[in-house]
Design a protein around this motif. Structure first.
Motif, mmCIF file in Angstrom:
data_model
loop_
_atom_site.group_PDB
_atom_site.id
_atom_site.type_symbol
_atom_site.label_atom_id
_atom_site.label_comp_id
_atom_site.label_asym_id
_atom_site.label_seq_id
_atom_site.Cartn_x
_atom_site.Cartn_y
_atom_site.Cartn_z
ATOM 1 N N ALA A 135 0.846 -1.188 0.000
ATOM 2 C CA ALA A 135 0.000 0.000 0.000
ATOM 3 C C ALA A 135 0.879 1.234 0.000
ATOM 4 O O ALA A 135 2.097 1.162 0.171
ATOM 5 N N SER A 136 0.242 2.363 -0.196
ATOM 6 C CA SER A 136 0.962 3.635 -0.144
ATOM 7 C C SER A 136 0.145 4.624 0.671
ATOM 8 O O SER A 136 -1.085 4.582 0.673
ATOM 9 N N ALA A 137 0.849 5.478 1.377
ATOM 10 C CA ALA A 137 0.206 6.525 2.168
ATOM 11 C C ALA A 137 1.159 7.704 2.234
ATOM 12 O O ALA A 137 2.350 7.538 2.498
ATOM 13 N N GLU A 138 0.624 8.871 1.959
ATOM 14 C CA GLU A 138 1.416 10.095 2.029
ATOM 15 C C GLU A 138 2.676 10.007 1.170
ATOM 16 O O GLU A 138 3.751 10.475 1.522
ATOM 17 N N GLY A 139 2.532 9.347 0.007
ATOM 18 C CA GLY A 139 3.624 9.302 -0.947
ATOM 19 C C GLY A 139 4.664 8.244 -0.694
ATOM 20 O O GLY A 139 5.644 8.152 -1.438
ATOM 21 N N GLN A 140 4.498 7.432 0.358
ATOM 22 C CA GLN A 140 5.462 6.387 0.651
ATOM 23 C C GLN A 140 4.769 5.026 0.604
ATOM 24 O O GLN A 140 3.601 4.902 0.959
ATOM 25 N N GLU A 141 5.522 4.032 0.165
ATOM 26 C CA GLU A 141 4.965 2.686 0.097
ATOM 27 C C GLU A 141 5.367 1.895 1.334
ATOM 28 O O GLU A 141 6.441 2.105 1.898
ATOM 29 N N PHE A 142 4.486 1.007 1.754
ATOM 30 C CA PHE A 142 4.825 0.111 2.847
ATOM 31 C C PHE A 142 4.204 -1.245 2.569
ATOM 32 O O PHE A 142 3.328 -1.388 1.722
ATOM 33 N N SER A 143 4.684 -2.259 3.278
ATOM 34 C CA SER A 143 4.227 -3.613 2.994
ATOM 35 C C SER A 143 4.115 -4.414 4.287
ATOM 36 O O SER A 143 4.691 -4.063 5.316
ATOM 37 N N LEU A 144 3.387 -5.508 4.175
ATOM 38 C CA LEU A 144 3.173 -6.395 5.306
ATOM 39 C C LEU A 144 3.119 -7.832 4.801
ATOM 40 O O LEU A 144 2.504 -8.109 3.771
ATOM 41 N N GLU A 145 3.777 -8.733 5.511
ATOM 42 C CA GLU A 145 3.641 -10.164 5.270
ATOM 43 C C GLU A 145 3.207 -10.806 6.575
ATOM 44 O O GLU A 145 3.704 -10.437 7.650
ATOM 45 N N LEU A 146 2.286 -11.754 6.479
ATOM 46 C CA LEU A 146 1.766 -12.377 7.674
ATOM 47 C C LEU A 146 1.490 -13.850 7.421
ATOM 48 O O LEU A 146 0.936 -14.213 6.393
ATOM 49 N N ILE A 147 1.905 -14.689 8.343
ATOM 50 C CA ILE A 147 1.614 -16.120 8.306
ATOM 51 C C ILE A 147 1.014 -16.499 9.648
ATOM 52 O O ILE A 147 1.581 -16.162 10.698
ATOM 53 N N GLN A 148 -0.122 -17.157 9.622
ATOM 54 C CA GLN A 148 -0.705 -17.653 10.858
ATOM 55 C C GLN A 148 -0.933 -19.153 10.719
ATOM 56 O O GLN A 148 -1.548 -19.619 9.769
ATOM 57 N N ILE A 149 -0.399 -19.919 11.683
ATOM 58 C CA ILE A 149 -0.551 -21.368 11.707
ATOM 59 C C ILE A 149 -1.137 -21.736 13.058
ATOM 60 O O ILE A 149 -0.448 -21.649 14.084
ATOM 61 N N ASP A 150 -2.410 -22.087 13.056
ATOM 62 C CA ASP A 150 -3.128 -22.375 14.290
ATOM 63 C C ASP A 150 -3.024 -21.161 15.213
ATOM 64 O O ASP A 150 -3.484 -20.092 14.854
ATOM 65 N N THR A 151 -2.385 -21.291 16.369
ATOM 66 C CA THR A 151 -2.326 -20.164 17.306
ATOM 67 C C THR A 151 -1.036 -19.356 17.192
ATOM 68 O O THR A 151 -0.841 -18.403 17.946
ATOM 69 N N ASP A 152 -0.154 -19.727 16.272
ATOM 70 C CA ASP A 152 1.106 -19.002 16.097
ATOM 71 C C ASP A 152 1.013 -18.039 14.923
ATOM 72 O O ASP A 152 0.477 -18.374 13.867
ATOM 73 N N MET A 153 1.563 -16.849 15.107
ATOM 74 C CA MET A 153 1.542 -15.844 14.058
ATOM 75 C C MET A 153 2.947 -15.309 13.813
ATOM 76 O O MET A 153 3.715 -15.086 14.757
ATOM 77 N N TYR A 154 3.278 -15.130 12.539
ATOM 78 C CA TYR A 154 4.565 -14.578 12.137
ATOM 79 C C TYR A 154 4.290 -13.331 11.302
ATOM 80 O O TYR A 154 3.554 -13.388 10.316
ATOM 81 N N MET A 155 4.869 -12.209 11.703
ATOM 82 C CA MET A 155 4.588 -10.932 11.052
ATOM 83 C C MET A 155 5.890 -10.260 10.644
ATOM 84 O O MET A 155 6.896 -10.324 11.348
ATOM 85 N N LYS A 156 5.845 -9.598 9.492
ATOM 86 C CA LYS A 156 6.985 -8.816 9.019
ATOM 87 C C LYS A 156 6.439 -7.585 8.318
ATOM 88 O O LYS A 156 5.603 -7.690 7.421
ATOM 89 N N MET A 157 6.894 -6.409 8.723
ATOM 90 C CA MET A 157 6.403 -5.159 8.147
ATOM 91 C C MET A 157 7.547 -4.271 7.684
ATOM 92 O O MET A 157 8.628 -4.273 8.270
ATOM 93 N N ASP A 158 7.271 -3.526 6.640
ATOM 94 C CA ASP A 158 8.140 -2.437 6.213
ATOM 95 C C ASP A 158 7.247 -1.208 6.149
ATOM 96 O O ASP A 158 6.423 -1.062 5.253
ATOM 97 N N LEU A 159 7.377 -0.317 7.132
ATOM 98 C CA LEU A 159 6.502 0.851 7.228
ATOM 99 C C LEU A 159 6.925 1.987 6.313
ATOM 100 O O LEU A 159 6.252 3.012 6.252
ATOM 101 N N GLY A 160 8.018 1.840 5.608
ATOM 102 C CA GLY A 160 8.423 2.865 4.652
ATOM 103 C C GLY A 160 8.731 4.200 5.283
ATOM 104 O O GLY A 160 8.504 5.252 4.686
ATOM 105 N N LEU A 161 9.272 4.194 6.487
ATOM 106 C CA LEU A 161 9.577 5.445 7.175
ATOM 107 C C LEU A 161 10.908 6.019 6.706
ATOM 108 O O LEU A 161 11.816 5.284 6.338
ATOM 109 N N GLY A 162 10.997 7.343 6.737
ATOM 110 C CA GLY A 162 12.212 8.027 6.327
ATOM 111 C C GLY A 162 12.865 8.749 7.488
ATOM 112 O O GLY A 162 12.383 8.717 8.628
ATOM 113 N N ALA A 163 13.953 9.433 7.193
ATOM 114 C CA ALA A 163 14.708 10.125 8.237
ATOM 115 C C ALA A 163 13.896 11.222 8.898
ATOM 116 O O ALA A 163 14.170 11.620 10.032
#
Length: 256
Positions: free
Chosen positions: A86-114
């Motif tokens: 997705a994109s917001a305020e001119g920057q792109e960010f992404s999310l990956e998520l895996i859920q297996i039963d009660t376990d969840m694995y998350m990885k995000m790139d919020l696209g933040l700058g300096a």
């Protein structure tokens, strides 16, 4: 601080969790009964299709106001996998998520700058790699979004839908009350308030496949307040033709 980025990510996390919950709210009917025959009444057909959905594996795509996602839901293992961008305020960010039963694995790139708040940058760094969290930890960190997301598939997806009419073979139109169906979180609180009574009758189109399963859902949300008119589109396909998601490699996982 660019809180709108986090709000957008949270909205997608809600839909990322579709189909990974347990029983639906209504508790009526059985998937087996829904699968034997298709009722003639549009509301009954959609209800039967949504119950069938709760017991199915499938692939899905979603698009909501510039956010796009794709993934799979594997019913036998109560697991899912999703990638979004997705994109917001001119920057792109992404999310990956895996859920297996009660376990969840998350990885995000919020696209933040300096120029972003240092605290936000620290959060972004922490989320950049795979994190392993339990469902309870996810509910604590994401709050009600994670809890609602666990119920956002099947009958909960079509809760608050009224006035259904079959306008073409296996295509139905009606309206959905976003104030009563809090599982479909496609607007923020400010927009929902600005919509007023319109939020109680959002135009909706639902399609079924040849086996009377939900294959598509589209909401047409009118402009309100600062928000422009938008479409929320969901597609479901390749039922039962889904490989079971796997956890990320152990050496890439950080404990939450």
């Amino acid at each position: 601080m660019r809180t709108s980025k986090l709000a957008a990510v949270s909205a997608v996390v809600l839909f990322a969790l579709v189909g990974c919950g347990q029983a639906n709210e209504s508790g009526a009917g059985t998937p087996g009964a829904a699968a034997t025959s298709a009722p003639a009444d549009p509301a009954q057909r959609i209800d039967a299709a949504s119950r069938k959905m709760e017991q199915s594996s499938f692939k899905f795509t979603m698009e909501i106001d510039g956010m796009k996602a794709e993934g799979v839901r594997h019913k036998p293992s109560e697991s899912m996998q999703m990638k979004m961008a997705a994109s917001a305020e001119g920057q792109e960010f992404s999310l990956e998520l895996i859920q297996i039963d009660t376990d969840m694995y998350m990885k995000m790139d919020l696209g933040l700058g300096a120029e972003d708040d240092p605290a936000m940058q620290g959060m972004a760094d922490a989320l950049s790699g795979w994190r392993h969290v339990t469902k309870e930890q996810a509910e604590s960190s994401v709050g009600s979004l994670a809890k609602a997301g666990a119920q956002a598939m099947g009958t909960s997806l079509v809760k608050g839908v009224t006035g259904l009419k079959e306008t073409a073979p296996n295509t139905f139109t009606g309206t959905v009350d976003l104030t009563s169906n809090t599982d479909i979180d496609v607007t923020d609180d400010e927009t929902l308030k600005a919509l007023g009574d319109k939020a109680k009758a959002i135009p909706l189109t639902i399609t079924l496949d040849s086996e009377e399963r939900l294959s598509g859902l589209q909401m047409d949300i009118p402009a309100a307040g600062k928000a422009k008119a938008q479409k929320a589109t969901f597609k479901f396909f390749d039922f039962e033709n889904v490989e079971q998601p796997k956890a990320p490699p152990a050496d890439q996982i950080k404990e939450g």
